[in-house]
Design an enzyme around this catalytic site. Structure first.
Site, PDB file in Angstrom:
ATOM      1  N   GLU A 171      53.812  42.589  34.022  1.00 53.85           N
ATOM      2  CA  GLU A 171      54.853  43.451  34.574  1.00 53.85           C
ATOM      3  C   GLU A 171      55.101  43.178  36.058  1.00 53.85           C
ATOM      4  OE1 GLU A 171      54.173  47.180  31.484  1.00 53.85           O
ATOM      5  OE2 GLU A 171      53.611  47.439  33.588  1.00 53.85           O
ATOM      6  N   GLU A 373      52.232  44.690  24.924  1.00 56.86           N
ATOM      7  CA  GLU A 373      51.838  46.105  25.018  1.00 56.86           C
ATOM      8  C   GLU A 373      52.832  46.957  24.264  1.00 56.86           C
ATOM      9  OE1 GLU A 373      51.266  47.894  28.848  1.00 56.86           O
ATOM     10  OE2 GLU A 373      50.173  46.165  29.632  1.00 56.86           O
TER      11      GLU A 373
END
Length: 479
Positions: A171, A373
């Site tokens: 991220e 995720e």
């Protein structure tokens, strides 16, 4: 109730994820080895739920053998985590390795392999060394980019003989968005130009590490791959009207394509570059840096995906006294009647999996990718324990089932998705929320020495992996 059984491809990854800083704790950490997350916690402990932070976390540093034994019991095929950059080195500018921590990473990798679990390793999961943040401005510095590459080289030299899946970042947009765009995390500076420079420098760092990876021949010699884990939000406009469509397109440019395009296509969208110039927030770059990005795209992508993002055209005036923010072009939109996770405040909308898969297939050359995720955070899970003291997290089982169903549907239609990783393997510390919302297959009992207990979802996940079959309820038959 009628059910439908979906077959999971034999080579489809079914695993779970976590990160170094969220699990390891500070055991053995030297005084000058703080990460950005450690720095934030030490300066703002009061904003972390009940004061819990990365200091002990789940104590994986001392209990990794116990946790890996649980991975084997559950049957995980893969486990994704990170190496803590701030702890792997003692001198970040000269890339001097901390052999004590590096030996621990050796032990973890060897223990995973011994137990039949494939390690997937990320080089930075918010673990930017605090010293580089305070002294050089972190990812605002091109020099930090070079030091990151030197760090990556040391990591590859030590572990690339055993690790086949590598990622530069997890991220990469998140930290600077919280700090410099929205100013809700330490050190709370709203500065959109810094935000965009961090975005670019991380894209450049990814390309430079990919270049190093190729030059060292790890692909050919070890069959390894290198990518990046991004968190593009599937963005839906409120309506089909042009103004709402434009709002969604611009949101997508600033928050999704800003990393997807350079990583996969080797270039930035022209419309985004024009908007950066228009609002005087263009990143500093050289032709050589842009060329490096162009010729060093990733092998594959990890995608973190939790909820949809819905926007509409602005209906209120923009405050011209504040620095530019991309929300100049949009406002959030809450879909009436949406299904919610009331604990996390996130919409639950499983079709995001299918929609993202089709987008990657149609717009990004059907690049190889996987869900890195996806998961559901729930408060007060202890209240769901049965007489045997096992958490009955049927809500998590339903969440995984619904999202995996959409993902397998896309795979059946030719999407090049190679797996699904649940966040998370165990409950762990999250930024600010700490242990408030629990995500794990495995409970971490904070009242009992952080002992581990399998939840109902862990037993269900084990059966999913064993049978390679997803049993889905037929909703129409239930009505």
């Amino acid at each position: 109730m009628e059910t439908n059984t979906l077959k999971i491809p034999a080579d489809f990854i079914i695993g779970a994820a976590s990160s170094a800083w969220q699990t390891e704790g500070w055991s053995g950490k030297k005084e000058n080895q703080d990460s950005y997350m450690d720095l934030w916690y030490k300066n703002n402990k009061h904003v972390w739920h009940n004061g819990y932070g990365p200091g002990i976390a789940t104590d994986f540093r001392n209990r990794y053998k116990e946790d890996i034994a649980l991975m084997k019991e559950i049957g995980l095929t893969h486990f994704r985590t990170s190496i803590n950059w701030s702890r792997f080195l003692t001198d970040y500018e000269r890339a001097v390795v901390d052999d004590e921590y590096a030996s621990y990473v050796d032990d973890v990798i060897n223990e995973l392999l011994k137990n039949g679990v494939e390690p997937m390793i990320c080089l930075e999961h918010y673990e930017l060394p605090a010293a580089l943040f305070e002294k050089y401005g972190g990812w605002g510095s091109k020099q930090v980019v070079e030091w990151f590459v030197a760090y990556a080289e040391k990591v590859f030299e030590r572990y690339a003989d055993r690790v086949k899946f590598w990622f530069t970042f997890n991220e990469p947009i998140v930290v600077q968005t919280r700090v410099y765009l929205d100013a809700i995390r330490y050190p709370f500076e709203q500065n959109t130009r810094k935000w965009m420079q961090w975005n670019f420098n991380k894209a450049l760092a990814t390309a430079k590490v990919v270049q190093l990876f190729k030059e060292k021949g790890y692909r050919e010699r070890n069959g390894a791959k290198i990518g990046v884990i991004v968190n593009p939000e599937v963005t839906y406009p409120r309506s089909s009207a042009p103004h709402d469509q434009e709002a969604a397109r611009i949101y997508d440019l600033f928050f999704n394509r800003v990393f997807l395009d350079p990583a996969v296509k080797g270039e930035y969208p022209q419309e985004l570059l024009e908007l950066l110039e228009k609002h005087d927030i263009a990143f500093e770059s050289t032709p050589e840096e842009l060329q490096t990005i162009q010729v060093n795209t990733v092998d594959f992508l990890g995608i973190n995906l939790y909820y949809p993002h819905r926007v509409k055209a602005r209906s209120t005036a923009w405050n011209e006294r504040t620095p530019f923010h991309p929300s100049y072009y949009y406002e959030m939109f809450d879909l009436p009647g949406r299904k919610m996770n009331p604990f996390r405040g996130w919409e639950i909308y499983p079709p995001i999996m299918y929609d993202m898969a089709i987008r990657l297939k149609e717009e990004y050359g059907n690049i190889e990718w996987f869900i890195a995720e996806n998961g559901m955070g729930v408060e007060n899970e202890a209240t769901y324990k049965n007489e045997e003291q096992i958490i009955q997290d049927d809500y998590r089982i339903a969440f995984i089932t619904d999202h995996l169903k959409e993902l397998l549907k896309a795979v059946d239609e030719g999407a090049n998705c190679k797996g699904y990783m649940l966040w998370a393997f165990t409950d762990n510390v999250s930024p600010m929320n700490a242990f408030k919302n629990r995500y794990g297959l495995v409970e971490i009992d904070l009242e009992d020495n952080r002992n581990r207990h399998l939840k109902k979802s862990a037993y269900w996940y084990r059966e999913l992996i064993r049978t390679r079959e997803l049993i889905v309820k037929n909703e129409a038959a239930c009505k």
